[in-house]
Motif scaffolding. Sequence first.
Motif, mmCIF file in Angstrom:
data_model
loop_
_atom_site.group_PDB
_atom_site.id
_atom_site.type_symbol
_atom_site.label_atom_id
_atom_site.label_comp_id
_atom_site.label_asym_id
_atom_site.label_seq_id
_atom_site.Cartn_x
_atom_site.Cartn_y
_atom_site.Cartn_z
ATOM 1 N N VAL A 259 -22.140 -3.590 -4.399
ATOM 2 C CA VAL A 259 -21.950 -4.785 -3.574
ATOM 3 C C VAL A 259 -20.578 -5.358 -3.885
ATOM 4 N N ALA A 260 -19.769 -5.530 -2.861
ATOM 5 C CA ALA A 260 -18.412 -6.061 -3.036
ATOM 6 C C ALA A 260 -18.294 -7.404 -2.322
ATOM 7 N N THR A 261 -17.782 -8.411 -3.024
ATOM 8 C CA THR A 261 -17.630 -9.742 -2.438
ATOM 9 C C THR A 261 -16.252 -10.308 -2.796
ATOM 10 N N ASP A 262 -15.926 -11.447 -2.202
ATOM 11 C CA ASP A 262 -14.677 -12.171 -2.502
ATOM 12 C C ASP A 262 -13.426 -11.310 -2.389
ATOM 13 N N PRO A 263 -13.218 -10.644 -1.252
ATOM 14 C CA PRO A 263 -11.982 -9.853 -1.114
ATOM 15 C C PRO A 263 -10.752 -10.758 -1.086
ATOM 16 N N ALA A 264 -9.662 -10.282 -1.664
ATOM 17 C CA ALA A 264 -8.420 -11.052 -1.680
ATOM 18 C C ALA A 264 -7.239 -10.100 -1.764
ATOM 19 N N ILE A 265 -6.095 -10.541 -1.228
ATOM 20 C CA ILE A 265 -4.866 -9.748 -1.332
ATOM 21 C C ILE A 265 -4.304 -9.910 -2.743
ATOM 22 N N ALA A 266 -4.098 -8.813 -3.441
ATOM 23 C CA ALA A 266 -3.522 -8.872 -4.787
ATOM 24 C C ALA A 266 -2.010 -8.707 -4.755
ATOM 25 N N SER A 267 -1.504 -7.856 -3.864
ATOM 26 C CA SER A 267 -0.056 -7.686 -3.739
ATOM 27 C C SER A 267 0.267 -6.937 -2.453
ATOM 28 N N ILE A 268 1.469 -7.166 -1.949
ATOM 29 C CA ILE A 268 1.983 -6.425 -0.792
ATOM 30 C C ILE A 268 3.424 -6.050 -1.113
ATOM 31 N N VAL A 269 3.716 -4.768 -1.078
ATOM 32 C CA VAL A 269 5.070 -4.290 -1.359
ATOM 33 C C VAL A 269 5.524 -3.439 -0.185
ATOM 34 N N PHE A 270 6.743 -3.675 0.294
ATOM 35 C CA PHE A 270 7.265 -2.949 1.452
ATOM 36 C C PHE A 270 8.258 -1.887 1.009
ATOM 37 N N ASP A 271 8.013 -0.659 1.428
ATOM 38 C CA ASP A 271 8.923 0.452 1.166
ATOM 39 C C ASP A 271 9.819 0.607 2.392
ATOM 40 N N ARG A 272 11.083 0.180 2.269
ATOM 41 C CA ARG A 272 11.972 0.196 3.430
ATOM 42 C C ARG A 272 12.295 1.620 3.886
ATOM 43 N N ASP A 273 12.364 2.558 2.960
ATOM 44 C CA ASP A 273 12.671 3.928 3.348
ATOM 45 C C ASP A 273 11.533 4.548 4.150
ATOM 46 N N ALA A 274 10.318 4.374 3.653
ATOM 47 C CA ALA A 274 9.157 4.941 4.346
ATOM 48 C C ALA A 274 8.630 4.008 5.432
ATOM 49 N N ARG A 275 9.176 2.774 5.467
ATOM 50 C CA ARG A 275 8.732 1.760 6.419
ATOM 51 C C ARG A 275 7.218 1.600 6.378
ATOM 52 N N THR A 276 6.722 1.481 5.137
ATOM 53 C CA THR A 276 5.283 1.403 4.902
ATOM 54 C C THR A 276 4.985 0.265 3.930
ATOM 55 N N TYR A 277 3.895 -0.432 4.152
ATOM 56 C CA TYR A 277 3.440 -1.470 3.235
ATOM 57 C C TYR A 277 2.403 -0.870 2.279
ATOM 58 N N ALA A 278 2.583 -1.107 0.981
ATOM 59 C CA ALA A 278 1.545 -0.759 0.007
ATOM 60 C C ALA A 278 0.742 -2.034 -0.235
ATOM 61 N N VAL A 279 -0.452 -2.081 0.291
ATOM 62 C CA VAL A 279 -1.289 -3.281 0.203
ATOM 63 C C VAL A 279 -2.374 -3.062 -0.846
ATOM 64 N N THR A 280 -2.424 -3.948 -1.832
ATOM 65 C CA THR A 280 -3.467 -3.879 -2.855
ATOM 66 C C THR A 280 -4.408 -5.065 -2.663
ATOM 67 N N VAL A 281 -5.697 -4.753 -2.532
ATOM 68 C CA VAL A 281 -6.702 -5.807 -2.384
ATOM 69 C C VAL A 281 -7.620 -5.775 -3.599
ATOM 70 N N SER A 282 -8.223 -6.917 -3.901
ATOM 71 C CA SER A 282 -9.172 -6.967 -5.018
ATOM 72 C C SER A 282 -10.510 -7.479 -4.503
ATOM 73 N N VAL A 283 -11.584 -7.013 -5.121
ATOM 74 C CA VAL A 283 -12.939 -7.441 -4.760
ATOM 75 C C VAL A 283 -13.785 -7.576 -6.021
ATOM 76 N N SER A 284 -14.788 -8.435 -5.955
ATOM 77 C CA SER A 284 -15.761 -8.547 -7.044
ATOM 78 C C SER A 284 -16.889 -7.562 -6.763
ATOM 79 N N VAL A 285 -17.199 -6.713 -7.744
ATOM 80 C CA VAL A 285 -18.136 -5.611 -7.519
ATOM 81 C C VAL A 285 -19.251 -5.629 -8.554
ATOM 82 N N ARG A 286 -20.470 -5.363 -8.083
ATOM 83 C CA ARG A 286 -21.613 -5.148 -8.976
ATOM 84 C C ARG A 286 -22.505 -4.072 -8.364
#
Length: 255
Positions: free
Chosen positions: A1-28
């Motif tokens: 069960v995963a709850t409380d999702p939140a954005i932990a970080s967003i980093v943009f790679d200009r060469d690949a033109r891609t966002y690395a998005v890290t999310v966090s969740v509370s899990v049990r």
Amino acid sequence: VATDPAIASIVFDRDARTYAVTVSVSVRPANDASATIVRRYFQVPVVVTESGARAATLPSEVAQPSTAVDLQLGYKFRVANHPIGTSANQFLAALLTGNGEVARYLTPGVSIAPIVPAPYRSIALTDVLSSVDLSASNSAAPRSDGDVVRLLITASLKITDAESVNGQYALTMTSRGGRWEVSAIDSTPLFAATAPRSGVNSSTTSAPSPSTPKSAPSTSASTSVAPAQAPAPSQTPGSSLPAVGEVPLFSPSGN
């Protein structure tokens, strides 16, 4: 069960033109409601094209985003079993759980409103760091009225019987009449370059509106200070986003 999702970080790679998005969740575990809830982190590469944002792969579990090592806060001493910790604990309990009157813990002339409705059932201080050495050797003599100490409080904030979160508050405390009172919830923590010298009054910031960390009822955790180097402060990796117009955020149709 995963709850409380939140954005932990967003980093943009200009060469690949891609966002690395890290999310966090509370899990049990889904089959054990009493199991300990843990925070886990998942990263997914996101590509933004004219047709919209798309995940390039399935999410991958990763470690908690690392913290910067070059950012030093000005809280150099750990506090344990000291009246200043008790005052801070009682103030946060009143602010976050409704247990007590916030006004009784404030410096005269300071106004900080409690959070209504109270977001937490109880709070427990897990760490107290100070800008001034309040160890046993220095705490025997009473502080002079008007002496200022900056604190960084880490607390476990209980939401339900099975769920709690950690929160941090930077507080400015002022001595008056043999007790410690809250003069401000600092909008920014104390950085090493601006840390006040021990025993010297420092200017305080006016009390800003409280933020919303998660808290729990006051546990009379008094704190006195055994001087110990505070751990290096944390900093969420800054996101590097493209300039407006570099990458289309919406398709031409507006979807």
